[in-house]
Design a protein around this motif. Sequence first.
Motif, PDB file in Angstrom:
ATOM      1  N   ALA A   1       0.837  -1.202   0.000  1.00 50.33           N
ATOM      2  CA  ALA A   1       0.000   0.000   0.000  1.00 50.33           C
ATOM      3  C   ALA A   1       0.875   1.258   0.000  1.00 50.33           C
ATOM      4  CB  ALA A   1      -0.918  -0.018   1.218  1.00 50.33           C
ATOM      5  N   VAL A   2       1.969   1.204   0.765  1.00 49.86           N
ATOM      6  CA  VAL A   2       2.874   2.355   0.844  1.00 49.86           C
ATOM      7  C   VAL A   2       3.557   2.600  -0.508  1.00 49.86           C
ATOM      8  CG1 VAL A   2       4.881   3.286   2.047  1.00 49.86           C
ATOM      9  CG2 VAL A   2       3.248   1.848   3.265  1.00 49.86           C
ATOM     10  N   GLU A   3       4.011   1.524  -1.121  1.00 47.84           N
ATOM     11  CA  GLU A   3       4.665   1.669  -2.434  1.00 47.84           C
ATOM     12  C   GLU A   3       3.689   2.216  -3.472  1.00 47.84           C
ATOM     13  OE1 GLU A   3       8.050  -1.845  -2.646  1.00 47.84           O
ATOM     14  OE2 GLU A   3       5.953  -2.423  -2.752  1.00 47.84           O
ATOM     15  N   LEU A   4       2.468   1.720  -3.428  1.00 51.53           N
ATOM     16  CA  LEU A   4       1.469   2.174  -4.395  1.00 51.53           C
ATOM     17  C   LEU A   4       1.158   3.655  -4.175  1.00 51.53           C
ATOM     18  CD1 LEU A   4      -0.473   1.470  -6.693  1.00 51.53           C
ATOM     19  CD2 LEU A   4      -2.181   0.870  -4.973  1.00 51.53           C
ATOM     20  N   ASN A   5       1.015   4.025  -2.913  1.00 51.11           N
ATOM     21  CA  ASN A   5       0.709   5.417  -2.637  1.00 51.11           C
ATOM     22  C   ASN A   5       1.838   6.347  -3.077  1.00 51.11           C
ATOM     23  OD1 ASN A   5      -1.292   7.255  -1.459  1.00 51.11           O
ATOM     24  ND2 ASN A   5       0.444   7.817  -0.154  1.00 51.11           N
ATOM     25  N   SER A   6       3.077   5.854  -2.994  1.00 47.80           N
ATOM     26  CA  SER A   6       4.194   6.692  -3.454  1.00 47.80           C
ATOM     27  C   SER A   6       4.071   6.947  -4.952  1.00 47.80           C
ATOM     28  CB  SER A   6       5.531   6.035  -3.127  1.00 47.80           C
ATOM     29  OG  SER A   6       5.774   4.959  -3.999  1.00 47.80           O
ATOM     30  N   ARG A   7       3.563   5.956  -5.676  1.00 44.41           N
ATOM     31  CA  ARG A   7       3.346   6.161  -7.130  1.00 44.41           C
ATOM     32  C   ARG A   7       2.303   7.256  -7.340  1.00 44.41           C
ATOM     33  NH1 ARG A   7       6.798   2.430  -5.624  1.00 44.41           N
ATOM     34  NH2 ARG A   7       7.899   1.487  -7.361  1.00 44.41           N
ATOM     35  N   TYR A   8       1.246   7.184  -6.562  1.00 39.76           N
ATOM     36  CA  TYR A   8       0.209   8.215  -6.700  1.00 39.76           C
ATOM     37  C   TYR A   8       0.805   9.595  -6.468  1.00 39.76           C
ATOM     38  CZ  TYR A   8      -3.692  11.232  -5.453  1.00 39.76           C
ATOM     39  OH  TYR A   8      -4.559  12.281  -5.396  1.00 39.76           O
ATOM     40  N   GLU A   9       1.574   9.714  -5.391  1.00 36.04           N
ATOM     41  CA  GLU A   9       2.138  11.033  -5.076  1.00 36.04           C
ATOM     42  C   GLU A   9       3.090  11.519  -6.162  1.00 36.04           C
ATOM     43  OE1 GLU A   9       3.869  11.476  -1.203  1.00 36.04           O
ATOM     44  OE2 GLU A   9       2.202  10.385  -0.268  1.00 36.04           O
ATOM     45  N   VAL A  10       3.975  10.614  -6.614  1.00 33.08           N
ATOM     46  CA  VAL A  10       4.974  11.030  -7.599  1.00 33.08           C
ATOM     47  C   VAL A  10       4.313  11.397  -8.932  1.00 33.08           C
ATOM     48  CG1 VAL A  10       6.934  10.239  -8.983  1.00 33.08           C
ATOM     49  CG2 VAL A  10       6.839   9.726  -6.543  1.00 33.08           C
ATOM     50  N   TYR A  11       3.386  10.563  -9.380  1.00 31.99           N
ATOM     51  CA  TYR A  11       2.778  10.834 -10.691  1.00 31.99           C
ATOM     52  C   TYR A  11       1.880  12.075 -10.636  1.00 31.99           C
ATOM     53  CZ  TYR A  11       4.585   6.170 -11.639  1.00 31.99           C
ATOM     54  OH  TYR A  11       5.411   5.077 -11.770  1.00 31.99           O
ATOM     55  N   SER A  12       1.247  12.299  -9.503  1.00 34.44           N
ATOM     56  CA  SER A  12       0.426  13.506  -9.372  1.00 34.44           C
ATOM     57  C   SER A  12       1.304  14.749  -9.431  1.00 34.44           C
ATOM     58  CB  SER A  12      -0.331  13.496  -8.041  1.00 34.44           C
ATOM     59  OG  SER A  12      -1.141  12.364  -7.962  1.00 34.44           O
ATOM     60  N   GLU A  13       2.422  14.665  -8.715  1.00 31.19           N
ATOM     61  CA  GLU A  13       3.338  15.802  -8.703  1.00 31.19           C
ATOM     62  C   GLU A  13       3.872  16.071 -10.111  1.00 31.19           C
ATOM     63  OE1 GLU A  13       7.488  16.567  -6.470  1.00 31.19           O
ATOM     64  OE2 GLU A  13       5.985  15.430  -5.340  1.00 31.19           O
ATOM     65  N   GLN A  14       4.180  14.980 -10.834  1.00 35.58           N
ATOM     66  CA  GLN A  14       4.679  15.150 -12.197  1.00 35.58           C
ATOM     67  C   GLN A  14       3.625  15.810 -13.083  1.00 35.58           C
ATOM     68  OE1 GLN A  14       5.958  11.182 -13.144  1.00 35.58           O
ATOM     69  NE2 GLN A  14       7.926  11.448 -12.118  1.00 35.58           N
ATOM     70  N   TYR A  15       2.391  15.416 -12.889  1.00 39.64           N
ATOM     71  CA  TYR A  15       1.299  16.011 -13.672  1.00 39.64           C
ATOM     72  C   TYR A  15       1.213  17.511 -13.392  1.00 39.64           C
ATOM     73  CZ  TYR A  15      -3.541  17.044 -15.030  1.00 39.64           C
ATOM     74  OH  TYR A  15      -4.664  17.601 -15.589  1.00 39.64           O
ATOM     75  N   ILE A  16       1.203  17.860 -12.115  1.00 40.89           N
ATOM     76  CA  ILE A  16       1.096  19.267 -11.720  1.00 40.89           C
ATOM     77  C   ILE A  16       2.294  20.062 -12.227  1.00 40.89           C
ATOM     78  CG2 ILE A  16       1.141  20.801  -9.702  1.00 40.89           C
ATOM     79  CD1 ILE A  16      -0.507  18.526  -8.245  1.00 40.89           C
TER      80      ILE A  16
END
Length: 722
Positions: free
Chosen positions: A584-599
């Motif tokens: 769950a932690v690894e998956l959430n890190s993907r969410y954070e990183v990809y969201s930041e990249q989008y922004i």
Amino acid sequence: ANEVRSAAITEVLNRSAAPTAEIRPLSEIWATDVFNLDKMEEALSKNAFKAVKKTVKTGEPLDPATADIVAAAMKDWAMSKGAKFFSHVFYPLTNITAEKHDGFIITNADGNAITEFTGSLLIKGEPDGSSFPNGSLRMTNAARGYTAWDPTSPAYIMHTANGATLMIPSVFMSWTGESLDKKIPLLRSNAAMDAAARRVLELMGETEIAPLNASCGPEQEYFLIDQHLATQRPDLLLAGRTLFGAPPAKGQEFDDHYFGAIPERVQVYMQAVEEKLYRLGIPAKTHHNEVAPGQFEIAPYHETANIAADHQQLIMTVLKATAAEHGFLCLLHEKPFAGLNGSGKHVNWSVGNETQGNLLDPGTSPEQNLNFLLFCGAVIRGVHKFGPLLRAVIATASNDHRLGANEAPPAILSVYLGDQLEAVFEDIKNGCVNPSADGGEMDLGLSQILNFKRDPGDRNRTSPFAFTGNRFEFRAVGSSQSITGPLTAMNTMLADSLHWIADKLEVELKAGKTHAAAVADVLKELMELHGNAVFGGDGYSSEWHEAAVAERGLRNLPTSADALPVFTEPEVVELFEKSGVLSAVELNSRYEVYSEQYINSIAVEAKLVIDLAKTVIYPAALKYASELATTISAAQALDASFDAGQVKVIAENANGLLETVAQLSTELARHDFADTAAHMKHCATVIRPLMEAARVYVDTLETEVDDAAWPLPKYRELLFIK
Ligand code: ADP
Ligand code: MG
């Protein structure tokens, strides 16, 4: 054209001939820069080779003594090719590769240079983890990340004009063992798929089952623009796409580019690319023009997914580097030019092994057909249940421009089977397939499947996910993306579906049903639950966009702001946790990183829009308008009927532009968002539309201002001058 543009065009016309190389037969260059099993066999003792071969085939760790022997042999080979440095190559959560180079050199007590490369240096590297995106995975007290050799993907040499480096494909993880990269989840997803597929095959009575692997052949689309012109476009250099540009008089309406004769200069480039790829052991197989002017495609022959993913990264690197050598800028962006086709990366995917073959191939015998139907059914269930996840793994700021446009797959995930196969699954769903009396094969299903055409003529190019004879083709993947995310998602959803199927099969078989009857029953239930994902019609049509959501209950996630939060949904978290692919932690890190990249990528573009509007476009428009006004007054002094309307049009658009970018600046400065999702939404619904509005003013000005005064190379120049 203005002076700068004219100078650039002159440069293009006067360019020197492309560098030519000695033409060598394939047999002489194939994999010469790869430390593959053949080279290891030559260099190693029988025992050492046996041990390393096992590691290469299975990924199992090497014992330290053998690792030292392999490292020494690898170093000798690399040094014989001129390498003085080595580097672990890894794949952080960006779409590019990362490298940290170290020399083989050390000095001895006498100050002489000697070289060293031990097994532990081969196996483990320690780049500074802190400079790579990690979501919140990396705690400040554990800044280090480390890389570890992936023996299943061979080491190779990268050459530059002045040297060579030994490159070692690696995984990248935090000190506490969490994946900080894209390779680890892919390897884990393959293992999950292998375990699930094995369960199903055993239930189907298979006795000998070799390890299963996903295979992948990715088709890469790209644009080539002459470098002299491209460097006059700050947007192409910084954002990889044009932020402005009025449509040229001629676009792609004649369909005269697709599969047309490849321009000589481009062909020379393609051959140079392929020459390098062959040396790297990458089986480049097709190249041709694509639909838009200046657009091309390259596709290698399919390979094991892990190797295909590493090779795909190398293909992107080689395409870009070779373009520079040939005076081109290679654009991998999904939508470099408004109004023209964008670029995708079609990820062709299948699973199989040495004993059962390709399980997505209908095959020629009834047993193969049953396995095929189960695996195909598993994919249908996967796309239905995890369509939003498939949308999330292709969610980037750049791919959003392409999906849902009228030349690219929709952002709604459905699966295309082709008429014949769709009919078979429809029959299964309706219970029209009956196991024959003697407990053998299904009547209807089998007769249809056996005659199944390997390459159905009724290809559907509007589907995001299509069956193409012996594989599925995920067509909505973006051209600049790593293929690991899509492959990981596909393997994992398949694993989940195969376990679901295995659970059901177990029950049916225990109840004494034949294999054929059990398969028919399980697939009937599967189709009742998940058949809504099967769609053979026009995926581009607005009717489908409505029906998919209203009647089929599929989700439409048009932007990344809609799609990326899928990574945080409970079913998706559970999918990855249960399969052991991502915690769950690894998956959430993907969410954070990809969201930041989008922004961040939208912020970069927005800043560029503001900058170009204020310092390039507005001054040019104002200067021309004032010259025009002077000229018109002089002309009106001679003849009062000269019309000053154009000055007014320019003034209106120039003023509108300034107002819009002022608003854009204000919105860009906002940071008071409740969470990342709200920030993304703001990018999608406020920033992007303002950028579009600014673009309309600029593109109008481009059609009003004297060509000689227009500061940026125009679409017709970028697209048609080679
Ligand atoms: P298209 O007609 O879709 O443009 P291409 O020939 O350009 O086809 O590319 C098809 C890609 O699919 C190639 O990379 C090819 O090697 C790959 N491919 C073929 N069979 C399989 C398979 N069973 N599994 C995965 N990829 C495959
Ligand atoms: Mg294709």
